[in-house]
Design a protein around this motif. Structure first.
Motif, mmCIF file in Angstrom:
data_model
loop_
_atom_site.group_PDB
_atom_site.id
_atom_site.type_symbol
_atom_site.label_atom_id
_atom_site.label_comp_id
_atom_site.label_asym_id
_atom_site.label_seq_id
_atom_site.Cartn_x
_atom_site.Cartn_y
_atom_site.Cartn_z
ATOM 1 N N LEU A 261 1.222 -1.811 0.017
ATOM 2 C CA LEU A 261 0.083 -0.154 0.011
ATOM 3 C C LEU A 261 0.929 1.087 0.285
ATOM 4 N N GLU A 262 2.167 1.739 0.463
ATOM 5 C CA GLU A 262 3.018 2.454 0.883
ATOM 6 C C GLU A 262 3.760 2.437 -0.728
ATOM 7 N N LEU A 263 4.282 1.960 -1.816
ATOM 8 C CA LEU A 263 4.296 1.607 -2.687
ATOM 9 C C LEU A 263 3.132 2.235 -4.041
ATOM 10 N N LYS A 264 2.362 2.238 -3.761
ATOM 11 C CA LYS A 264 0.997 2.388 -4.008
ATOM 12 C C LYS A 264 0.613 4.118 -3.979
ATOM 13 N N ARG B 120 13.519 6.892 -3.084
ATOM 14 C CA ARG B 120 14.683 6.093 -3.350
ATOM 15 C C ARG B 120 13.805 5.586 -1.586
ATOM 16 N N ARG B 121 12.808 5.892 -1.269
ATOM 17 C CA ARG B 121 11.760 5.154 -0.589
ATOM 18 C C ARG B 121 11.295 4.197 -1.356
ATOM 19 N N MET B 122 10.592 3.941 -2.522
ATOM 20 C CA MET B 122 10.631 2.797 -3.176
ATOM 21 C C MET B 122 11.542 2.027 -3.248
ATOM 22 N N ASN B 123 12.632 1.960 -3.392
ATOM 23 C CA ASN B 123 13.761 1.151 -2.948
ATOM 24 C C ASN B 123 13.936 1.236 -1.687
ATOM 25 N N ASN B 124 13.983 1.732 -1.004
ATOM 26 C CA ASN B 124 13.849 0.618 0.907
ATOM 27 C C ASN B 124 12.538 -0.108 1.235
ATOM 28 N N ILE B 125 11.475 0.249 0.820
ATOM 29 C CA ILE B 125 10.267 -0.584 0.409
ATOM 30 C C ILE B 125 10.902 -2.393 0.220
ATOM 31 N N ILE B 126 12.077 -2.123 -1.062
ATOM 32 C CA ILE B 126 12.149 -3.507 -2.021
ATOM 33 C C ILE B 126 12.641 -3.482 -0.140
ATOM 34 N N GLU C 1 12.930 21.910 -10.779
ATOM 35 C CA GLU C 1 14.124 21.235 -9.904
ATOM 36 C C GLU C 1 13.489 20.395 -8.445
ATOM 37 N N SER C 2 12.397 21.082 -7.617
ATOM 38 C CA SER C 2 11.716 21.295 -6.461
ATOM 39 C C SER C 2 11.607 19.927 -6.805
ATOM 40 N N ILE C 3 10.424 19.651 -8.252
ATOM 41 C CA ILE C 3 9.314 18.340 -8.484
ATOM 42 C C ILE C 3 10.347 17.912 -8.607
ATOM 43 N N ILE C 4 11.881 17.729 -9.658
ATOM 44 C CA ILE C 4 12.520 16.523 -9.478
ATOM 45 C C ILE C 4 13.313 15.971 -7.931
ATOM 46 N N ALA C 5 12.915 16.980 -7.553
ATOM 47 C CA ALA C 5 13.808 17.038 -5.840
ATOM 48 C C ALA C 5 12.899 15.456 -5.467
ATOM 49 N N SER C 6 11.831 15.666 -5.461
ATOM 50 C CA SER C 6 10.719 14.880 -4.521
ATOM 51 C C SER C 6 10.953 13.663 -5.489
ATOM 52 N N LEU C 7 10.825 13.546 -7.101
ATOM 53 C CA LEU C 7 10.671 12.544 -7.510
ATOM 54 C C LEU C 7 11.747 11.505 -6.946
#
Length: 249
Positions: free
Chosen positions: A66-69, A140-146, A129-135
């Protein structure tokens, strides 16, 4: 004493009637009647729901998915709403600036006119640029979930055994191992999306970019071809809805 003397007359009738012995057929009827009575009172054993038998591993797996979603949905909002709006406002500001300059070819444009449009354009570049930083943070959060799912798998093998983690369906048909080895395939689409967005921001950052170049860059930004085909909605949402209990709590 004669035998007649020992005879004390007929015995008194019993207050309770004598039960007639049951014939075999009567016994069968009695058992059938008892069986029917028992069956009418029969209550099927309660079957525990799947949610009642969930373990910590079920709940953590669902939470990770659900966090990935949620991250994927936020990614779409950042790119398709915030990013598109900032990019269009940037191009509009530059177009208005060019139009203002073209209307006064023989005299120098007033500073407040040029400065105002340049400041607006720079603000929109900062937003991109702020949007890029958020992406980048989302990726990184996706990788942490994996990583978390992999750690959960090894924890499950220790607590419940390899057979349970590798073969036992968590809810419907997919085992924990199936989720753990399959979910990482979603990462390349978001990695490519991030790379594409960075490239487009670099194009739009230049004040020398023409309207045509900027328009094409925005079209590429909106397209997000990798996410359309390989992102969360294209591959995982329907699957999780079918495989994960309480997917939409």
């Amino acid at each position: 004493m004669s035998r007649l003397a020992s005879f004390r007359g007929p015995s008194a009738p019993s207050p309770s009637p004598v039960q007639n012995p049951q014939s075999p057929s009567n016994k069968k009827k009695s058992r059938r009647s008892d069986a029917l009575t028992d069956s009418s009172n029969f209550q099927p054993p309660s079957t525990p729901s799947r949610s009642a038998t969930e373990s910590t591993f079920h709940r953590k797996t669902r939470a990770y998915l659900l966090e990935l979603k949620a991250i994927a949905n936020s990614w779409d909002d950042l790119v398709l709403i915030d990013g598109v709006r900032a990019a269009k406002h940037l191009v509009d500001a530059r177009t208005e600036l060019e139009n203002s300059i073209s209307l006064a070819p023989k005299r120098r444009p007033r500073y407040h006119l040029v400065g105002e449009k340049l400041v607006l354009a720079e603000n929109k570049i900062t937003e991109l640029e702020s949007i890029i930083a958020s992406l980048e943070k989302h990726f990184r959060r996706m990788n942490n979930i994996i990583d978390g799912l992999e750690a959960l798998y090894f924890e499950a093998t220790k607590a419940k055994g390899f057979q349970w983690a590798a073969k036992e369906p968590l809810w419907t048909t997919w085992s924990l191992e199936k989720f753990v080895v399959s979910i990482p395939s979603v990462l390349p689409a978001y990695n490519r999306s991030l790379h594409e967005c960075k490239t487009i921001v670099n194009i739009l950052r230049s004040h020398a970019a023409t309207f045509e170049v900027s328009r094409d860059a925005i079209a590429r930004w909106v397209e997000q071809a990798w996410l359309e085909e390989f992102g969360w909605d294209g591959n995982w949402e329907a699957l999780c809805a079918a495989e994960v209990e309480k997917w939409d709590p």
